[in-house]
Design a protein around this motif. Structure first.
Motif, mmCIF file in Angstrom:
data_model
loop_
_atom_site.group_PDB
_atom_site.id
_atom_site.type_symbol
_atom_site.label_atom_id
_atom_site.label_comp_id
_atom_site.label_asym_id
_atom_site.label_seq_id
_atom_site.Cartn_x
_atom_site.Cartn_y
_atom_site.Cartn_z
ATOM 1 N N ASP A 156 -3.010 32.231 39.818
ATOM 2 C CA ASP A 156 -3.581 30.949 40.200
ATOM 3 C C ASP A 156 -2.624 29.801 39.915
ATOM 4 O OD1 ASP A 156 -5.941 32.207 40.938
ATOM 5 O OD2 ASP A 156 -6.754 32.066 38.920
ATOM 6 N N GLY A 157 -1.307 30.058 39.895
ATOM 7 C CA GLY A 157 -0.330 29.006 39.653
ATOM 8 C C GLY A 157 -0.461 27.911 40.700
ATOM 9 N N PHE A 158 0.051 26.752 40.405
ATOM 10 C CA PHE A 158 -0.029 25.618 41.301
ATOM 11 C C PHE A 158 1.045 25.717 42.365
ATOM 12 C CE2 PHE A 158 -1.590 24.232 37.178
ATOM 13 C CZ PHE A 158 -2.815 23.675 37.523
ATOM 14 N N ASP A 159 0.708 25.383 43.590
ATOM 15 C CA ASP A 159 1.688 25.306 44.666
ATOM 16 C C ASP A 159 1.945 23.827 44.906
ATOM 17 O OD1 ASP A 159 3.014 25.087 47.116
ATOM 18 O OD2 ASP A 159 2.159 26.965 47.825
ATOM 19 N N ILE A 160 3.103 23.344 44.503
ATOM 20 C CA ILE A 160 3.399 21.914 44.581
ATOM 21 C C ILE A 160 3.351 21.408 46.012
ATOM 22 C CG2 ILE A 160 5.912 22.130 44.699
ATOM 23 C CD1 ILE A 160 3.977 19.482 42.707
ATOM 24 N N LEU A 206 13.644 15.963 40.391
ATOM 25 C CA LEU A 206 13.055 16.741 41.485
ATOM 26 C C LEU A 206 13.964 16.739 42.712
ATOM 27 C CD1 LEU A 206 9.325 15.688 41.110
ATOM 28 C CD2 LEU A 206 10.354 17.892 40.498
ATOM 29 N N LYS A 207 14.595 15.607 42.987
ATOM 30 C CA LYS A 207 15.540 15.523 44.099
ATOM 31 C C LYS A 207 16.739 16.444 43.853
ATOM 32 C CE LYS A 207 17.581 11.961 46.992
ATOM 33 N NZ LYS A 207 17.876 10.537 47.147
ATOM 34 N N THR A 208 17.145 16.559 42.594
ATOM 35 C CA THR A 208 18.245 17.453 42.229
ATOM 36 C C THR A 208 17.858 18.903 42.472
ATOM 37 O OG1 THR A 208 19.007 15.857 40.572
ATOM 38 C CG2 THR A 208 19.825 18.119 40.368
ATOM 39 N N PHE A 209 16.645 19.280 42.051
ATOM 40 C CA PHE A 209 16.173 20.643 42.328
ATOM 41 C C PHE A 209 16.200 20.906 43.831
ATOM 42 C CE2 PHE A 209 13.325 20.454 38.318
ATOM 43 C CZ PHE A 209 14.321 20.987 37.530
ATOM 44 N N VAL A 244 16.148 24.744 44.900
ATOM 45 C CA VAL A 244 15.338 25.378 43.866
ATOM 46 C C VAL A 244 13.894 24.926 44.012
ATOM 47 C CG1 VAL A 244 14.949 25.528 41.367
ATOM 48 C CG2 VAL A 244 17.271 25.495 42.261
ATOM 49 N N SER A 245 12.977 25.876 43.989
ATOM 50 C CA SER A 245 11.565 25.514 44.001
ATOM 51 C C SER A 245 10.990 25.779 42.620
ATOM 52 C CB SER A 245 10.797 26.321 45.052
ATOM 53 O OG SER A 245 10.816 27.690 44.740
#
Length: 99
Positions: A78-82, A54-57, A62-63
């Protein structure tokens, strides 16, 4: 792009890194890992630490969007918003600490 395996994640990271004109050492420096770790992740290292992936993204700008693959086309409104999930979790943690 659908990321279903560690190899898909690695290929995506390699692609995003190259599109941004970074070599593996530069990306490793941004993430705070060794170049060898980047090499392994790009090859599809199956047990790479999630927090480092995730740190690399994040270092690549990149999201991620999580979508329900059972919905036609693999995408839904209705996708998740991190970001909302993380903020919500922070709020719950802060509330527990105040008690």
């Amino acid at each position: 792009m659908q990321l279903r395996t560690a190899k898909h994640v690695g290929a995506a990271i390699r692609d995003w890194r190259k599109k941004r004109g970074l070599d593996q050492a530069e990306l490793a420096d941004k993430v705070g890992v060794s170049r060898r770790w980047i090499v392994q992740v790009e090859k599809g290292k199956p047990r790479a630490a999630q927090n480092l992936v995730l740190k690399t993204f994040d270092a690549l700008g990149v999201s991620l969007k999580i979508a329900d693959a059972t919905v036609r086309g693999g995408d839904n409104a209705d996708g998740f918003d991190i970001d909302i999930i993380v903020e919500s979790a922070k709020g719950q943690t802060n509330n527990r600490m105040k008690k």
